[in-house]
Design a protein around this motif. Structure first.
Motif, PDB file in Angstrom:
ATOM      1  N   PHE A  83      37.196  70.858 -17.558  1.00 34.77           N
ATOM      2  CA  PHE A  83      36.756  70.638 -18.939  1.00 34.77           C
ATOM      3  C   PHE A  83      35.380  71.223 -19.246  1.00 34.77           C
ATOM      4  O   PHE A  83      34.849  70.996 -20.327  1.00 34.77           O
ATOM      5  CB  PHE A  83      36.756  69.139 -19.241  1.00 34.77           C
ATOM      6  N   GLY A  84      34.808  71.973 -18.315  1.00 34.49           N
ATOM      7  CA  GLY A  84      33.520  72.613 -18.563  1.00 34.49           C
ATOM      8  C   GLY A  84      32.378  71.643 -18.777  1.00 34.49           C
ATOM      9  O   GLY A  84      31.483  71.880 -19.589  1.00 34.49           O
ATOM     10  N   LEU A  85      32.382  70.544 -18.022  1.00 39.03           N
ATOM     11  CA  LEU A  85      31.367  69.513 -18.182  1.00 39.03           C
ATOM     12  C   LEU A  85      30.070  69.883 -17.472  1.00 39.03           C
ATOM     13  O   LEU A  85      30.083  70.560 -16.447  1.00 39.03           O
ATOM     14  CB  LEU A  85      31.881  68.184 -17.620  1.00 39.03           C
ATOM     15  N   ALA A  86      28.974  69.381 -17.991  1.00 34.00           N
ATOM     16  CA  ALA A  86      27.698  69.527 -17.302  1.00 34.00           C
ATOM     17  C   ALA A  86      27.611  68.570 -16.122  1.00 34.00           C
ATOM     18  O   ALA A  86      26.990  68.892 -15.102  1.00 34.00           O
ATOM     19  CB  ALA A  86      26.543  69.267 -18.268  1.00 34.00           C
ATOM     20  N   ALA A  87      28.225  67.393 -16.256  1.00 31.67           N
ATOM     21  CA  ALA A  87      28.164  66.393 -15.197  1.00 31.67           C
ATOM     22  C   ALA A  87      29.327  65.416 -15.337  1.00 31.67           C
ATOM     23  O   ALA A  87      29.777  65.117 -16.446  1.00 31.67           O
ATOM     24  CB  ALA A  87      26.844  65.628 -15.242  1.00 31.67           C
ATOM     25  N   ALA A  88      29.814  64.947 -14.194  1.00 32.58           N
ATOM     26  CA  ALA A  88      30.850  63.912 -14.168  1.00 32.58           C
ATOM     27  C   ALA A  88      30.510  62.944 -13.044  1.00 32.58           C
ATOM     28  O   ALA A  88      30.491  63.316 -11.880  1.00 32.58           O
ATOM     29  CB  ALA A  88      32.234  64.522 -13.958  1.00 32.58           C
ATOM     30  N   LEU A  89      30.230  61.718 -13.409  1.00 36.77           N
ATOM     31  CA  LEU A  89      29.911  60.674 -12.446  1.00 36.77           C
ATOM     32  C   LEU A  89      31.160  59.817 -12.271  1.00 36.77           C
ATOM     33  O   LEU A  89      31.556  59.094 -13.186  1.00 36.77           O
ATOM     34  CB  LEU A  89      28.737  59.839 -12.954  1.00 36.77           C
ATOM     35  N   VAL A  90      31.782  59.914 -11.098  1.00 36.44           N
ATOM     36  CA  VAL A  90      33.015  59.182 -10.811  1.00 36.44           C
ATOM     37  C   VAL A  90      32.690  58.076  -9.813  1.00 36.44           C
ATOM     38  O   VAL A  90      32.326  58.348  -8.665  1.00 36.44           O
ATOM     39  CB  VAL A  90      34.104  60.119 -10.247  1.00 36.44           C
ATOM     40  N   VAL A  91      32.814  56.837 -10.250  1.00 37.20           N
ATOM     41  CA  VAL A  91      32.487  55.693  -9.400  1.00 37.20           C
ATOM     42  C   VAL A  91      33.528  55.578  -8.294  1.00 37.20           C
ATOM     43  O   VAL A  91      34.732  55.553  -8.572  1.00 37.20           O
ATOM     44  CB  VAL A  91      32.459  54.397 -10.229  1.00 37.20           C
ATOM     45  N   PRO A  92      33.107  55.536  -7.039  1.00 38.50           N
ATOM     46  CA  PRO A  92      34.073  55.446  -5.929  1.00 38.50           C
ATOM     47  C   PRO A  92      34.841  54.125  -5.958  1.00 38.50           C
ATOM     48  O   PRO A  92      34.327  53.097  -6.413  1.00 38.50           O
ATOM     49  CB  PRO A  92      33.182  55.525  -4.680  1.00 38.50           C
ATOM     50  N   GLY A  93      36.072  54.142  -5.460  1.00 34.53           N
ATOM     51  CA  GLY A  93      36.864  52.919  -5.370  1.00 34.53           C
ATOM     52  C   GLY A  93      38.283  53.149  -5.834  1.00 34.53           C
ATOM     53  O   GLY A  93      38.540  53.998  -6.696  1.00 34.53           O
ATOM     54  N   GLN A  94      39.207  52.373  -5.284  1.00 29.98           N
ATOM     55  CA  GLN A  94      40.620  52.562  -5.573  1.00 29.98           C
ATOM     56  C   GLN A  94      41.099  51.779  -6.792  1.00 29.98           C
ATOM     57  O   GLN A  94      42.248  51.927  -7.207  1.00 29.98           O
ATOM     58  CB  GLN A  94      41.449  52.158  -4.348  1.00 29.98           C
ATOM     59  N   SER A  95      40.249  50.955  -7.371  1.00 33.61           N
ATOM     60  CA  SER A  95      40.634  50.165  -8.538  1.00 33.61           C
ATOM     61  C   SER A  95      39.770  50.540  -9.730  1.00 33.61           C
ATOM     62  O   SER A  95      38.573  50.777  -9.593  1.00 33.61           O
ATOM     63  CB  SER A  95      40.470  48.666  -8.255  1.00 33.61           C
ATOM     64  N   ALA A  96      40.403  50.583 -10.901  1.00 36.44           N
ATOM     65  CA  ALA A  96      39.643  50.817 -12.123  1.00 36.44           C
ATOM     66  C   ALA A  96      38.720  49.628 -12.373  1.00 36.44           C
ATOM     67  O   ALA A  96      39.131  48.480 -12.244  1.00 36.44           O
ATOM     68  CB  ALA A  96      40.588  51.014 -13.306  1.00 36.44           C
ATOM     69  N   SER A  97      37.485  49.895 -12.714  1.00 30.95           N
ATOM     70  CA  SER A  97      36.507  48.819 -12.895  1.00 30.95           C
ATOM     71  C   SER A  97      35.578  49.125 -14.056  1.00 30.95           C
ATOM     72  O   SER A  97      34.674  49.961 -13.929  1.00 30.95           O
ATOM     73  CB  SER A  97      35.690  48.611 -11.617  1.00 30.95           C
ATOM     74  N   LEU A  98      35.814  48.472 -15.182  1.00 28.56           N
ATOM     75  CA  LEU A  98      34.938  48.645 -16.342  1.00 28.56           C
ATOM     76  C   LEU A  98      33.506  48.272 -15.991  1.00 28.56           C
ATOM     77  O   LEU A  98      32.556  48.956 -16.372  1.00 28.56           O
ATOM     78  CB  LEU A  98      35.455  47.804 -17.499  1.00 28.56           C
ATOM     79  N   SER A  99      33.342  47.176 -15.242  1.00 30.48           N
ATOM     80  CA  SER A  99      32.005  46.706 -14.890  1.00 30.48           C
ATOM     81  C   SER A  99      31.249  47.740 -14.060  1.00 30.48           C
ATOM     82  O   SER A  99      30.066  48.005 -14.297  1.00 30.48           O
ATOM     83  CB  SER A  99      32.106  45.381 -14.136  1.00 30.48           C
ATOM     84  N   SER A 100      31.926  48.336 -13.080  1.00 36.18           N
ATOM     85  CA  SER A 100      31.271  49.336 -12.230  1.00 36.18           C
ATOM     86  C   SER A 100      30.912  50.584 -13.010  1.00 36.18           C
ATOM     87  O   SER A 100      29.843  51.182 -12.817  1.00 36.18           O
ATOM     88  CB  SER A 100      32.177  49.694 -11.051  1.00 36.18           C
ATOM     89  N   VAL A 101      31.801  50.987 -13.910  1.00 36.91           N
ATOM     90  CA  VAL A 101      31.528  52.172 -14.733  1.00 36.91           C
ATOM     91  C   VAL A 101      30.355  51.901 -15.674  1.00 36.91           C
ATOM     92  O   VAL A 101      29.478  52.750 -15.850  1.00 36.91           O
ATOM     93  CB  VAL A 101      32.795  52.581 -15.514  1.00 36.91           C
ATOM     94  N   ALA A 102      30.331  50.714 -16.266  1.00 35.58           N
ATOM     95  CA  ALA A 102      29.215  50.362 -17.157  1.00 35.58           C
ATOM     96  C   ALA A 102      27.890  50.355 -16.401  1.00 35.58           C
ATOM     97  O   ALA A 102      26.870  50.827 -16.908  1.00 35.58           O
ATOM     98  CB  ALA A 102      29.469  48.999 -17.794  1.00 35.58           C
ATOM     99  N   LEU A 103      27.905  49.825 -15.174  1.00 36.17           N
ATOM    100  CA  LEU A 103      26.683  49.802 -14.373  1.00 36.17           C
ATOM    101  C   LEU A 103      26.233  51.219 -14.021  1.00 36.17           C
ATOM    102  O   LEU A 103      25.041  51.544 -14.103  1.00 36.17           O
ATOM    103  CB  LEU A 103      26.908  48.995 -13.092  1.00 36.17           C
ATOM    104  N   ALA A 104      27.180  52.085 -13.647  1.00 35.58           N
ATOM    105  CA  ALA A 104      26.831  53.472 -13.331  1.00 35.58           C
ATOM    106  C   ALA A 104      26.223  54.161 -14.548  1.00 35.58           C
ATOM    107  O   ALA A 104      25.222  54.873 -14.450  1.00 35.58           O
ATOM    108  CB  ALA A 104      28.068  54.229 -12.856  1.00 35.58           C
ATOM    109  N   ALA A 105      26.828  53.936 -15.731  1.00 35.32           N
ATOM    110  CA  ALA A 105      26.292  54.533 -16.956  1.00 35.32           C
ATOM    111  C   ALA A 105      24.906  53.971 -17.274  1.00 35.32           C
ATOM    112  O   ALA A 105      24.028  54.689 -17.750  1.00 35.32           O
ATOM    113  CB  ALA A 105      27.246  54.281 -18.115  1.00 35.32           C
ATOM    114  N   ALA A 106      24.711  52.678 -17.006  1.00 33.11           N
ATOM    115  CA  ALA A 106      23.409  52.054 -17.248  1.00 33.11           C
ATOM    116  C   ALA A 106      22.326  52.690 -16.398  1.00 33.11           C
ATOM    117  O   ALA A 106      21.197  52.892 -16.855  1.00 33.11           O
ATOM    118  CB  ALA A 106      23.493  50.555 -16.962  1.00 33.11           C
TER     119      ALA A 106
END
Length: 321
Positions: A83-106
């Motif tokens: 997608f031609g992104l400047a950056a992609a931060l992918v939180v490690p882990g086998q389960s989708a986690s809104l909380s972890s993604v929100a913390l990474a974005a924070a």
């Protein structure tokens, strides 16, 4: 610099903040373990854990994400290349986690913003939690602008709450949109859009350089349904016209194009095309059910920086083929 090897001094009689600061210094700078610090301050190890938590929450200590490292992760590379992104931060882990993604974005958000930025902020649970978990940092001459009107919500988060919290954490000015997200009729919406205060707000949105936003799904649990903006029948009608998800309260198709329908003339807020051509756009999202909307936003070029998790990234890439 705090002393490290003088005789043990009891923390009783000292201001709590002094003990907190000493604990943070010894742990993060001098790399003492928690038990040794507890002995030093004559408190329990649980107290030290609490001190360290407070030090992070109050911004005395800031943990930062090295995006250069995370950009080397397999899914990050695939997303950036596709997608031609400047950056992609992918939180490690086998389960989708809104909380972890929100913390990474924070942790990442303060580095995404620069002095003098006009930053648009949308709404959603992920955006709200991101703002709640951000550490305080001063970004000079920052203006945070609410992109979507307010709405009655069964959730703790609101549109104006998201923009206000981001501004508070980054010491910026906040410009909230003093209007409902959806009115009872197109005529009422047209009258409100013509109000000087609302026109002034949209003029400011035209100067927006960056934006932070989430996307929504197309089911009964979608925020637009639960907030009362749309009925499930409305969502099904938009789906028949090609919509796959929700972005800034509007429906988009698989290419990210705004799908117009019966609700649009009643709504107050930016349309997805306003996200095109910005200096940067950060999409924060978790959950394979949001993958179609994410893919649309990515395909349209609204996104330069992505924060998500492994299962969601996999789902997006599967749709991209």
């Amino acid at each position: 610099m705090l002393p490290s090897d003088d005789p043990v001094r009891r923390s009783r009689g000292r201001p709590v903040e002094d003990s907190l600061l000493e604990a943070a210094w010894l742990y993060y700078v001098e790399e003492w373990n928690q038990s040794r610090i507890a002995d030093r301050l004559a408190v329990s190890r649980a107290t030290i854990v609490n001190y360290l938590q407070q030090a992070r929450e109050q911004g005395y200590v800031e943990l930062r994400v090295d995006l250069a490292v995370f950009n080397r992760q397999r899914l990050s590379v695939a997303l950036r290349e596709r997608f031609g992104l400047a950056a992609a931060l992918v939180v490690p882990g086998q389960s989708a986690s809104l909380s972890s993604v929100a913390l990474a974005a924070a942790r990442y958000c303060p580095d995404f913003v620069e002095p003098g930025d006009v930053l648009g902020v949308s709404w959603g649970e992920t955006i709200y939690e991101m703002a709640e978990r951000m550490l305080p940092r001063v970004i000079a001459d920052l203006t945070v602008v609410q992109m979507v009107g307010s709405m009655p919500s069964p959730y703790i988060f609101t549109s104006e709450g998201c923009s206000t919290n981001v501004a508070l954490k980054l010491s910026g000015r906040v410009m909230n949109l003093y209007a409902p997200a959806a009115l009872s009729s197109p005529e009422a919406a047209a009258i409100l859009r013509d109000e000087p205060l609302i026109r002034q707000h949209f003029t400011l949105l035209e100067t927006m350089r960056k934006a932070i936003f989430a996307v929504g799904s197309m089911d009964a649990e979608s925020h637009v349904v639960r907030s009362g903006i749309a009925t499930l029948e409305d969502v099904e009608d938009y789906a028949r016209n090609g919509a796959v998800g929700v972005l800034c309260g509007r429906f988009i198709d698989a290419s990210g194009t705004h799908v117009e329908g019966a609700l649009d003339d009643r709504m107050i807020g930016v349309t997805p095309d306003r996200l095109a051509g910005l200096a940067a756009g950060m999409l924060v999202a978790s959950g394979p059910d949001r993958a179609p909307a994410m893919r649309g936003a990515l395909a349209a070029g609204y996104v330069t920086h992505l924060v998500t998790d492994e299962p969601t990234a996999e789902a997006v890439l599967e749709l991209a083929d």
